[in-house]
Design a protein around this motif. Structure first.
Motif, PDB file in Angstrom:
ATOM      1  N   LYS A  22       0.815  -1.220   0.000  1.00  0.00           N
ATOM      2  CA  LYS A  22       0.000   0.000   0.000  1.00  0.00           C
ATOM      3  C   LYS A  22       0.845   1.265   0.000  1.00  0.00           C
ATOM      4  O   LYS A  22       0.398   2.319  -0.463  1.00  0.00           O
ATOM      5  CB  LYS A  22      -0.948   0.005   1.205  1.00  0.00           C
ATOM      6  CG  LYS A  22      -0.223   0.003   2.551  1.00  0.00           C
ATOM      7  CD  LYS A  22      -1.190   0.002   3.714  1.00  0.00           C
ATOM      8  CE  LYS A  22      -0.428   0.021   5.057  1.00  0.00           C
ATOM      9  NZ  LYS A  22      -1.339   0.023   6.214  1.00  0.00           N
ATOM     10  N   ASP A  23       2.079   1.173   0.534  1.00  0.00           N
ATOM     11  CA  ASP A  23       2.949   2.347   0.546  1.00  0.00           C
ATOM     12  C   ASP A  23       4.409   1.908   0.542  1.00  0.00           C
ATOM     13  O   ASP A  23       4.724   0.744   0.779  1.00  0.00           O
ATOM     14  CB  ASP A  23       2.653   3.258   1.752  1.00  0.00           C
ATOM     15  CG  ASP A  23       2.702   2.512   3.084  1.00  0.00           C
ATOM     16  OD1 ASP A  23       3.648   1.713   3.287  1.00  0.00           O
ATOM     17  OD2 ASP A  23       1.796   2.727   3.924  1.00  0.00           O
ATOM     18  N   MET A  24       5.314   2.886   0.270  1.00  0.00           N
ATOM     19  CA  MET A  24       6.731   2.573   0.181  1.00  0.00           C
ATOM     20  C   MET A  24       7.294   2.104   1.518  1.00  0.00           C
ATOM     21  O   MET A  24       8.156   1.222   1.566  1.00  0.00           O
ATOM     22  CB  MET A  24       7.503   3.799  -0.324  1.00  0.00           C
ATOM     23  CG  MET A  24       8.979   3.544  -0.596  1.00  0.00           C
ATOM     24  SD  MET A  24       9.268   2.268  -1.855  1.00  0.00           S
ATOM     25  CE  MET A  24       8.740   3.142  -3.326  1.00  0.00           C
ATOM     26  N   LYS A  25       6.805   2.676   2.609  1.00  0.00           N
ATOM     27  CA  LYS A  25       7.315   2.297   3.931  1.00  0.00           C
ATOM     28  C   LYS A  25       7.118   0.796   4.168  1.00  0.00           C
ATOM     29  O   LYS A  25       8.037   0.090   4.594  1.00  0.00           O
ATOM     30  CB  LYS A  25       6.607   3.108   5.013  1.00  0.00           C
ATOM     31  CG  LYS A  25       7.106   2.834   6.439  1.00  0.00           C
ATOM     32  CD  LYS A  25       6.410   3.765   7.438  1.00  0.00           C
ATOM     33  CE  LYS A  25       7.009   3.622   8.832  1.00  0.00           C
ATOM     34  NZ  LYS A  25       6.816   2.299   9.419  1.00  0.00           N
ATOM     35  N   SER A  26       5.928   0.301   3.885  1.00  0.00           N
ATOM     36  CA  SER A  26       5.642  -1.119   4.093  1.00  0.00           C
ATOM     37  C   SER A  26       6.516  -1.993   3.201  1.00  0.00           C
ATOM     38  O   SER A  26       7.022  -3.042   3.631  1.00  0.00           O
ATOM     39  CB  SER A  26       4.171  -1.409   3.802  1.00  0.00           C
ATOM     40  OG  SER A  26       3.329  -0.630   4.621  1.00  0.00           O
ATOM     41  N   ALA A  27       6.697  -1.552   1.957  1.00  0.00           N
ATOM     42  CA  ALA A  27       7.497  -2.330   1.009  1.00  0.00           C
ATOM     43  C   ALA A  27       8.952  -2.407   1.456  1.00  0.00           C
ATOM     44  O   ALA A  27       9.551  -3.493   1.519  1.00  0.00           O
ATOM     45  CB  ALA A  27       7.404  -1.708  -0.384  1.00  0.00           C
ATOM     46  N   ILE A  28       9.540  -1.263   1.787  1.00  0.00           N
ATOM     47  CA  ILE A  28      10.958  -1.231   2.149  1.00  0.00           C
ATOM     48  C   ILE A  28      11.208  -1.932   3.482  1.00  0.00           C
ATOM     49  O   ILE A  28      12.210  -2.632   3.656  1.00  0.00           O
ATOM     50  CB  ILE A  28      11.465   0.220   2.197  1.00  0.00           C
ATOM     51  CG1 ILE A  28      11.371   0.853   0.800  1.00  0.00           C
ATOM     52  CG2 ILE A  28      12.890   0.278   2.708  1.00  0.00           C
ATOM     53  CD1 ILE A  28      12.158   0.123  -0.267  1.00  0.00           C
TER      54      ILE A  28
ATOM     55  N   VAL B 289      11.934  -5.667   3.287  1.00  0.00           N
ATOM     56  CA  VAL B 289      13.173  -6.188   2.688  1.00  0.00           C
ATOM     57  C   VAL B 289      14.110  -6.822   3.711  1.00  0.00           C
ATOM     58  O   VAL B 289      14.534  -7.975   3.529  1.00  0.00           O
ATOM     59  CB  VAL B 289      13.881  -5.088   1.870  1.00  0.00           C
ATOM     60  CG1 VAL B 289      15.237  -5.586   1.379  1.00  0.00           C
ATOM     61  CG2 VAL B 289      13.014  -4.679   0.689  1.00  0.00           C
ATOM     62  N   PRO B 290      14.501  -6.138   4.792  1.00  0.00           N
ATOM     63  CA  PRO B 290      15.417  -6.798   5.737  1.00  0.00           C
ATOM     64  C   PRO B 290      14.812  -8.051   6.364  1.00  0.00           C
ATOM     65  O   PRO B 290      15.539  -8.992   6.701  1.00  0.00           O
ATOM     66  CB  PRO B 290      15.693  -5.715   6.791  1.00  0.00           C
ATOM     67  CG  PRO B 290      14.639  -4.685   6.620  1.00  0.00           C
ATOM     68  CD  PRO B 290      14.225  -4.745   5.193  1.00  0.00           C
ATOM     69  N   LYS B 291      13.496  -8.084   6.495  1.00  0.00           N
ATOM     70  CA  LYS B 291      12.843  -9.278   7.043  1.00  0.00           C
ATOM     71  C   LYS B 291      12.924 -10.439   6.052  1.00  0.00           C
ATOM     72  O   LYS B 291      13.045 -11.597   6.444  1.00  0.00           O
ATOM     73  CB  LYS B 291      11.400  -8.952   7.412  1.00  0.00           C
ATOM     74  CG  LYS B 291      11.318  -7.939   8.560  1.00  0.00           C
ATOM     75  CD  LYS B 291       9.904  -7.462   8.820  1.00  0.00           C
ATOM     76  CE  LYS B 291       9.905  -6.389   9.914  1.00  0.00           C
ATOM     77  NZ  LYS B 291       8.576  -5.801  10.135  1.00  0.00           N
ATOM     78  N   ILE B 292      12.852 -10.110   4.756  1.00  0.00           N
ATOM     79  CA  ILE B 292      13.026 -11.144   3.730  1.00  0.00           C
ATOM     80  C   ILE B 292      14.449 -11.694   3.785  1.00  0.00           C
ATOM     81  O   ILE B 292      14.667 -12.908   3.752  1.00  0.00           O
ATOM     82  CB  ILE B 292      12.720 -10.568   2.329  1.00  0.00           C
ATOM     83  CG1 ILE B 292      11.228 -10.229   2.205  1.00  0.00           C
ATOM     84  CG2 ILE B 292      13.137 -11.553   1.238  1.00  0.00           C
ATOM     85  CD1 ILE B 292      10.877  -9.443   0.963  1.00  0.00           C
TER      86      ILE B 292
ATOM     87  N   CYS C  23       5.644 -11.974   2.990  1.00  0.00           N
ATOM     88  CA  CYS C  23       5.212 -10.654   2.513  1.00  0.00           C
ATOM     89  C   CYS C  23       3.734 -10.420   2.812  1.00  0.00           C
ATOM     90  O   CYS C  23       3.337  -9.316   3.212  1.00  0.00           O
ATOM     91  CB  CYS C  23       5.479 -10.523   1.014  1.00  0.00           C
ATOM     92  SG  CYS C  23       7.225 -10.353   0.588  1.00  0.00           S
ATOM     93  N   LEU C  24       2.913 -11.453   2.632  1.00  0.00           N
ATOM     94  CA  LEU C  24       1.487 -11.304   2.930  1.00  0.00           C
ATOM     95  C   LEU C  24       1.274 -11.057   4.421  1.00  0.00           C
ATOM     96  O   LEU C  24       0.429 -10.247   4.812  1.00  0.00           O
ATOM     97  CB  LEU C  24       0.732 -12.549   2.466  1.00  0.00           C
ATOM     98  CG  LEU C  24       0.651 -12.742   0.939  1.00  0.00           C
ATOM     99  CD1 LEU C  24       0.082 -14.110   0.597  1.00  0.00           C
ATOM    100  CD2 LEU C  24      -0.185 -11.629   0.301  1.00  0.00           C
ATOM    101  N   GLU C  25       2.067 -11.720   5.256  1.00  0.00           N
ATOM    102  CA  GLU C  25       1.996 -11.471   6.703  1.00  0.00           C
ATOM    103  C   GLU C  25       2.402 -10.043   7.044  1.00  0.00           C
ATOM    104  O   GLU C  25       1.915  -9.457   8.024  1.00  0.00           O
ATOM    105  CB  GLU C  25       2.910 -12.453   7.446  1.00  0.00           C
ATOM    106  CG  GLU C  25       2.437 -13.892   7.435  1.00  0.00           C
ATOM    107  CD  GLU C  25       3.472 -14.836   8.037  1.00  0.00           C
ATOM    108  OE1 GLU C  25       4.475 -14.331   8.611  1.00  0.00           O
ATOM    109  OE2 GLU C  25       3.296 -16.060   7.923  1.00  0.00           O
TER     110      GLU C  25
END
Length: 464
Positions: free
Chosen positions: A230-236, A239-242, A303-305
């Motif tokens: 929904k926003d860049m903050k959530s996307a970025i 990444v470290p969690k991935i 990512c869905l979580e």
């Protein structure tokens, strides 16, 4: 400091490379005065097209004896003015040295000339069931240019950058001497690594004439995952969690909705999803379908979580073409959307990407200028563009100065560096000096002095 080319020099150059391979005056295309972005322009006094290491050696012996500056140029796809001959002199083009010389299946190496294009190198490797992992976005760049800037690209998060795949270099020194640095060996503790000094030196130390590159077996399967947020903050923040999930994607790219829409308009093709503000594009490769699917599914569930709106598997040829052609066109699409642009190619710690991107959005609002971006979320290398649009000459110069000053200061403040993969060239040298400080710059200048005491190779670049 430098001598001007005279008629005797031109005659000598033509005797070395052939009459047709030395151009002067109006015979030189204006394209040779600048690189891809064109921030600085200067035509050379002579354009010399070399066909061999021996020719380059002879050209450099002449230049050394006469104290004539020489700038090396490949495809001209750079973005920081590194291949612009700002002192005039000779512009030495190596694009015609474009042969793949040897595939050594026993040592898993490929020997190439510097003018081989990245797309040609990658295709040749894959045809022979190998992979050359470095994958910068500009596939029409030469391998010589990639080595000169230590280019990275989308696969750097898993496989590393160009320096990790260069085993040996044949180079011509400023005085014309031909040297081989490194060799077909997997490890080397034999003194200082001169090869690694040359990689990333942007043509300021010597001229790359051949490269022995490391290959790896071609992964049997590669699948991409497009994940909207929904926003860049959530996307970025995902990444470290991935990365911590113990799954290592081949690539982790971030992109905004605005940049995707620029690309759609530029290509005239639809992207699979444009309803969300931010996207993460991941690639997974491996030797078995089971392994790749397991890694992909694990990351998709994570990512869905973490709040992703969906997770699209990019496995059909149509969807692959749609997604990756859009990603590959981002630079040209942004360029086509404005009257002029310039780039900030910083690299920051991965956990600071969101903070940095939010900073650029705030700067955009404050100055009233568009600052679109995309980048390699897996390694923190961000490609940020300042768009001129309708600004006057004076407004544009002032806006650029403010943007670069603020953006490089912010990168330094959060532990980042001036350039992630495009180099320093002419455009960024003052920012590099400011960030590294007197001692490190002095060390670099000392290295330059040892390699090139007359400062005839690509003068005025990096920190000289």
């Amino acid at each position: 400091m430098y001598n001007k080319l005279n008629d005797c020099d031109i005659t000598a150059l033509r005797s070395i490379v052939g009459e047709e391979n030395v151009l002067i005056g109006e015979a030189i295309s204006p394209d040779y005065a600048h690189d891809e972005l064109g921030g600085i322009e200067r035509l050379p006094d002579a354009l010399v097209r070399a066909l061999s290491t021996e020719q380059i050696s002879k050209v450099m012996k002449l230049a050394w004896e006469r104290s004539i500056p020489v700038t090396v140029r490949g495809s001209g796809t750079g973005l920081v003015g590194a291949a612009v001959p700002i002192e005039g002199g000779i512009l030495l083009e190596t694009t015609r040295m474009n042969k793949i010389l040897e595939l050594d299946m026993d040592n898993l190496t490929l020997t190439v000339q510097p003018g081989v294009l990245l797309m040609e190198l990658a295709a040749f490797a894959e045809e022979n069931d190998f992979l050359y992992p470095p994958d910068p976005g500009e596939k029409s760049a030469t391998i010589g240019g990639n080595i000169s800037t230590n280019a990275g690209g989308m696969r750097a998060v898993k496989y590393g950058v160009t320096r990790d795949y260069v085993r040996a270099l044949t180079v011509v020194m400023p005085n014309g001497e031909i040297l081989t640095l490194g060799g077909k060996v997997a490890k080397n503790s034999s003194g200082y690594s001169l090869k690694d000094l040359v990689i990333g030196s942007e043509g300021t130390l010597c001229i790359i004439c051949e490269a022995v590159l490391k290959l790896i077996p071609l992964p049997k399967l590669s699948v991409s995952l497009l994940v909207p947020f929904k926003d860049m903050k959530s996307a970025i923040e995902a990444v470290p969690k991935i990365i911590r999930s113990k799954v290592t994607p081949t690539a982790v790219e971030y992109m905004s909705r605005d940049t995707i829409l620029f690309s759609e308009s530029y290509l005239g093709k639809r992207f699979p999803d444009t309803k969300n503000e931010a996207y993460i594009l991941l690639t997974f490769d491996g030797s078995t379908e089971e392994q790749v699917e397991r890694d992909m599914n694990e990351v998709a569930e994570l990512c869905l979580e973490l709040g992703a709106a969906d997770a699209y598997i990019v496995d059909t040829e149509e969807r692959k073409k749609s997604v990756w052609s859009a990603r590959g066109a981002f630079l040209e699409a942004i360029k086509a959307s404005t009257t002029e642009m310039d780039e900030c190619d910083v690299v920051v710690p991965k956990n600071k990407i969101d903070e940095y991107i939010k900073f650029t959005h705030a700067l955009s609002d404050e100055l009233g200028v568009r600052i679109p971006s995309f980048g390699h979320a897996g390694d923190g290398n961000l490609h940020i563009y300042i768009c001129r649009d309708g600004l006057s000459d004076g407004e544009w110069e002032n806006t650029l100065a403010i943007c670069f000053d603020r953006m490089y200061k912010k990168a330094e403040e959060i532990g980042g560096l001036v350039s992630g993969e495009h180099g320093i060239g002419y455009a960024k040298k003052e920012y590099l000096k400011r960030q590294l400080g007197e001692t490190q710059i002095s060390l670099m200048q000392g290295i330059k002095q040892v390699f090139d005491p007359k400062n005839i190779l690509n003068p005025g670049k990096i920190c000289f």
